[in-house]
Scaffold this active site. Sequence first.
Site, PDB file in Angstrom:
ATOM      1  N   GLU A 280       0.697  -1.174   0.204  1.00 58.56           N
ATOM      2  CA  GLU A 280       0.019   0.052   0.015  1.00 58.56           C
ATOM      3  C   GLU A 280       1.107   1.291   0.221  1.00 58.56           C
ATOM      4  O   GLU A 280       2.054   1.284   0.269  1.00 58.56           O
ATOM      5  CB  GLU A 280      -1.055   0.000   1.084  1.00 58.56           C
TER       6      GLU A 280
ATOM      7  N   HIS B 148       1.195   3.575   9.311  1.00 54.28           N
ATOM      8  CA  HIS B 148       0.347   2.591   9.482  1.00 54.28           C
ATOM      9  C   HIS B 148       1.041   1.089   9.867  1.00 54.28           C
ATOM     10  O   HIS B 148       1.625   0.384   9.109  1.00 54.28           O
ATOM     11  CB  HIS B 148      -0.440   2.037   8.108  1.00 54.28           C
TER      12      HIS B 148
END
Length: 304
Positions: free
Chosen positions: A103, A154
Amino acid sequence: MPYMAMHGLTVALLLIFLAGGTEAFRICAFNAQRLTLSKLAKEPVMDTLVQILARCDIMVLQEVVDSSQKTVSLLLRELNRFDSSRTYSFLNSSLLGRSTYKEKYVYIYRSDKTQILNSYQYNDTNDLFAREPFVAQFALPSKILPSVVLVPLHTTPKDVEKELNALYDVFLDVSQRWQNEDVILLGDFNADCASLTKKRLNSLLLRTEAGFHWVISDGEDTTVRASTNCTYDRIVMHGQGCQTLLRAAAPFNFPRSFQLTEEEALSISDHYPVEVELSQATHNIQLFSLAILLLLSLLPSQLS
């Protein structure tokens, strides 16, 4: 002009100018939960995402899953259409991750209010992060805080403690590199519930070292599901400028604001965005000076 008329005009002008000075600069982070081109093809998803993004002067998106630029380019196009009085631009990292699942971090920002001064991908030589931070320094419309550094992360749930302690090293790296102590660490830290106990949370370097302020309070729910109550998403601020201009910080409960059912909201994400508001001190100082001049202009009328 009669005194009362002049007085009324001055008061009206003051109210207009001072109202303009109350606008805050809003920085946000949002785990958009596997954001892809096919997800954006759903009109309700696109519409809601655009409304969420339009709240923010800088937004850091996580879980953007796209090997091309098409997803972000489409989102940006719709965002610029939504409010033509503003101009939005973006900056993204490369795809990050240890497995086939990867990502990006994506900054979407109002280029009519701020500009990117510097950016770099943190060099994670020891592979401590699954998705190492993509750091950016932004110019701000403030004499007190002319620039701020954003460090998004994240984490992976199984390595939360290790990654959050390594985030302290990222802070040291960036503050030395750019000689800037005003740093905001933000993102889906998974810093609660089963992923991180209260005891382990309080032993983190970002908790024990001086100068770090966790402005999203423990106990704030940053999840959409009614069955969960976890403070996964966080904003941690460091630096005197940040503290001076701090106005408010909270999760944004978009299902409530946009009157969505839980099912509708989950089609967007299972997380709330988190937001911090900074006062625009430069504007306030200028407006205060103008207010004084306008008030002084009344004195001759009173004396005559």
